[in-house]
Design a protein around this motif. Structure first.
Motif, PDB file in Angstrom:
ATOM      1  N   ILE A 176      37.508  10.049  35.621  1.00 53.36           N
ATOM      2  CA  ILE A 176      37.956  10.924  36.801  1.00 53.36           C
ATOM      3  C   ILE A 176      38.560  12.365  36.363  1.00 53.36           C
ATOM      4  O   ILE A 176      38.144  13.170  36.943  1.00 53.36           O
ATOM      5  N   GLN A 177      38.978  12.342  34.922  1.00 47.79           N
ATOM      6  CA  GLN A 177      39.433  13.686  34.477  1.00 47.79           C
ATOM      7  C   GLN A 177      38.282  14.316  34.240  1.00 47.79           C
ATOM      8  O   GLN A 177      38.127  15.536  34.423  1.00 47.79           O
ATOM      9  N   ASP A 178      36.932  13.843  33.565  1.00 48.84           N
ATOM     10  CA  ASP A 178      36.139  14.487  33.310  1.00 48.84           C
ATOM     11  C   ASP A 178      35.369  14.996  34.753  1.00 48.84           C
ATOM     12  O   ASP A 178      34.781  16.195  34.749  1.00 48.84           O
ATOM     13  N   TRP A 179      35.228  14.182  35.812  1.00 47.46           N
ATOM     14  CA  TRP A 179      34.471  14.658  36.966  1.00 47.46           C
ATOM     15  C   TRP A 179      35.301  15.803  37.624  1.00 47.46           C
ATOM     16  O   TRP A 179      34.622  16.839  38.054  1.00 47.46           O
ATOM     17  N   LYS A 180      36.896  15.930  37.382  1.00 46.01           N
ATOM     18  CA  LYS A 180      37.569  16.774  37.826  1.00 46.01           C
ATOM     19  C   LYS A 180      37.073  18.308  36.927  1.00 46.01           C
ATOM     20  O   LYS A 180      37.060  19.066  37.567  1.00 46.01           O
ATOM     21  N   GLU A 181      36.956  18.095  35.764  1.00 52.32           N
ATOM     22  CA  GLU A 181      36.706  19.151  34.970  1.00 52.32           C
ATOM     23  C   GLU A 181      35.251  19.819  35.025  1.00 52.32           C
ATOM     24  O   GLU A 181      35.027  20.895  35.087  1.00 52.32           O
ATOM     25  N   SER A 182      34.308  18.616  35.539  1.00 53.13           N
ATOM     26  CA  SER A 182      33.018  19.225  35.883  1.00 53.13           C
ATOM     27  C   SER A 182      32.778  19.790  37.017  1.00 53.13           C
ATOM     28  O   SER A 182      31.680  20.487  37.578  1.00 53.13           O
ATOM     29  N   GLY A 183      33.906  19.884  37.992  1.00 51.21           N
ATOM     30  CA  GLY A 183      33.944  20.382  39.329  1.00 51.21           C
ATOM     31  C   GLY A 183      33.264  19.583  40.433  1.00 51.21           C
ATOM     32  O   GLY A 183      33.076  19.889  41.468  1.00 51.21           O
ATOM     33  N   PRO A 207      32.747  21.231  45.877  1.00 52.77           N
ATOM     34  CA  PRO A 207      33.417  19.836  45.209  1.00 52.77           C
ATOM     35  C   PRO A 207      33.879  18.928  46.340  1.00 52.77           C
ATOM     36  O   PRO A 207      34.384  19.534  47.270  1.00 52.77           O
ATOM     37  N   THR A 208      33.766  17.656  46.180  1.00 55.18           N
ATOM     38  CA  THR A 208      34.452  16.753  47.085  1.00 55.18           C
ATOM     39  C   THR A 208      35.952  16.842  46.831  1.00 55.18           C
ATOM     40  O   THR A 208      36.407  16.790  45.825  1.00 55.18           O
ATOM     41  N   VAL A 209      36.884  16.786  48.154  1.00 56.19           N
ATOM     42  CA  VAL A 209      38.219  16.728  47.847  1.00 56.19           C
ATOM     43  C   VAL A 209      38.671  15.354  48.162  1.00 56.19           C
ATOM     44  O   VAL A 209      38.459  14.667  48.732  1.00 56.19           O
ATOM     45  N   LEU A 210      39.582  15.080  46.961  1.00 54.38           N
ATOM     46  CA  LEU A 210      39.808  13.769  46.848  1.00 54.38           C
ATOM     47  C   LEU A 210      41.616  13.869  47.227  1.00 54.38           C
ATOM     48  O   LEU A 210      42.309  14.368  46.416  1.00 54.38           O
ATOM     49  N   CYS A 211      41.942  13.421  48.529  1.00 58.40           N
ATOM     50  CA  CYS A 211      43.261  13.445  48.669  1.00 58.40           C
ATOM     51  C   CYS A 211      44.070  12.273  48.106  1.00 58.40           C
ATOM     52  O   CYS A 211      43.610  11.010  48.183  1.00 58.40           O
TER      53      CYS A 211
END
Lengths: 280, 88
Positions: B44-51, B11-15
């Motif tokens: 963005i919450q969905d992207w985070k949950e989908s990994g 997954p892409t790390v978003l700082c």
């Protein structure tokens, strides 16, 4: 029929592979009436479209020092005036946001605008364009300054002219800077670099370097392949450049030799796509 | 990049230097204040949950993207610019 008229660069792991690729392209370009392929390999890349490429065993540095020298000489700013500042210069001063937006200068094509141009000795849009090129090639740090100053290009005030000149001065001070890509594998055929690898600030965490994470690809729209990701560099450590002469070439698909297949096939679109867009 | 033959390794790390923004994305709860944020920003919450992405905190003092959004003094500018250009 295809017409190939421009220089291009090839990224690949070693020189033999590059030669192999040239032979293949040269063969495809050659017309029956020609004795030799109209295609020449210019060896390891040194500069490309005004961009200097310094290749070392452990890193590749992209800079545009020569381009900046040319720009500064054109404007007559190649030498700094005597009182050299003790502190490094920045593209825009910290309070620039408030000061830039309060001024509005005379519109372009008016006598007042012409007076300003005469006073500073450069046209606002000209210098801005030159700086924008430097920005998209290898000075991402002046990105904010140039984009902000470009908002005022229709009615630049005296203050905006002065600020723009300061950006150019900042680039003069950091002329030898460039984007450095570290190699993950050392290429012993090239001279070593003197780039410092250690961090200057001890408190900096282990921030992603170009070896493991995507570098600043978004800042370099003109070099999508060369700078796309560091993974690409990892697989293909050296660049070679070729310059075919202007010629007509018949597109003739031929089987790729084994080393090319292995290294370049993942980069090519699927065969079916190639067949459908074959020129008639 | 997958089309070019270099699929992402993870997954892409978003700082992000805003801790409460990170909390909002990770917790997926609607608070009294966040209900005024447009619904499509919550993708963005969905992207985070989908990994697809991972949110991480980065201190504002060492966040190099500041150099692209505001004018800085020479200390920070020098540090961030060199960081982005791969000098160290």
């Amino acid at each position: 029929m295809l017409r190939q008229v421009d220089d291009f660069a090839v990224a690949c792991p070693n020189e033999d592979l590059a030669k192999c690729l040239y032979a293949q392209i040269g063969k495809a370009l050659q017309l029956p009436s020609e004795d030799t392929p109209p295609f020449k390999c210019l060896n390891l890349i040194k500069d490309f479209n005004g961009l200097d490429v310094a290749q070392h065993s452990d890193a590749i540095k992209l800079s545009c020092e020569k381009y900046m020298d040319r720009v500064l000489t054109t404007h007559g700013w190649s030498k700094p005036s005597p009182p050299v500042p003790s502190k490094p210069s920045v593209p825009l001063p910290v309070d620039a946001v408030t000061s830039l937006y309060v001024h509005q200068g005379p519109p372009e094509n008016t006598a007042e605008h012409a007076t300003l141009v005469a006073k500073y000795g450069f046209a606002y849009r000209t210098l801005l364009g030159e700086l924008l090129y430097a920005c998209v090639t290898c000075w991402p740090d002046i990105g904010y300054a140039t984009i902000t100053l470009s908002k005022f290009s229709t009615c630049p005030h005296d203050h905006h002219f002065a600020m723009l000149k300061k950006v150019a001065k900042c680039l003069r001070a950091t002329k030898d800077w460039g984007i450095i890509y570290r190699r993950s594998h050392t290429d012993t055929s090239l001279p070593p670099s003197n780039f410092i690898c250690s961090t200057m600030d001890a408190e900096l965490p282990d921030f992603p370097t170009v070896d493991t994470q995507e570098p600043v690809a978004f800042l370099m729209p003109y070099m999508p392949i060369i700078c796309a990701t560091a993974d690409l560099l990892q697989a293909m450590p050296s660049y070679y450049v070729a310059a075919p002469s202007p010629t007509d070439a018949k597109h003739s698909p031929s089987p790729l030799p084994a080393p090319l297949k292995q290294n370049f096939l993942p980069l090519l679109p699927p065969r079916s796509l190639l067949d459908t867009c074959e020129p008639s | 990049m997958t089309d070019l033959g270099f699929p992402p390794k993870g997954p892409t790390v978003l700082c992000c230097d805003n801790q409460s923004a990170i909390n909002m994305i990770n917790a997926r709860v609607r608070t009294e204040r966040s209900r005024h944020i447009d619904i499509h920003h919550f993708a963005i919450q969905d992207w985070k949950e989908s990994g697809a992405i991972v949110m991480e905190f980065i201190s504002g003092v060492i966040n190099p993207s500041d150099d692209l959004t505001k004018p800085l003094g020479w200390v920070l500018h020098d540090r961030y610019a060199r960081r982005v250009m791969g000098h160290y």
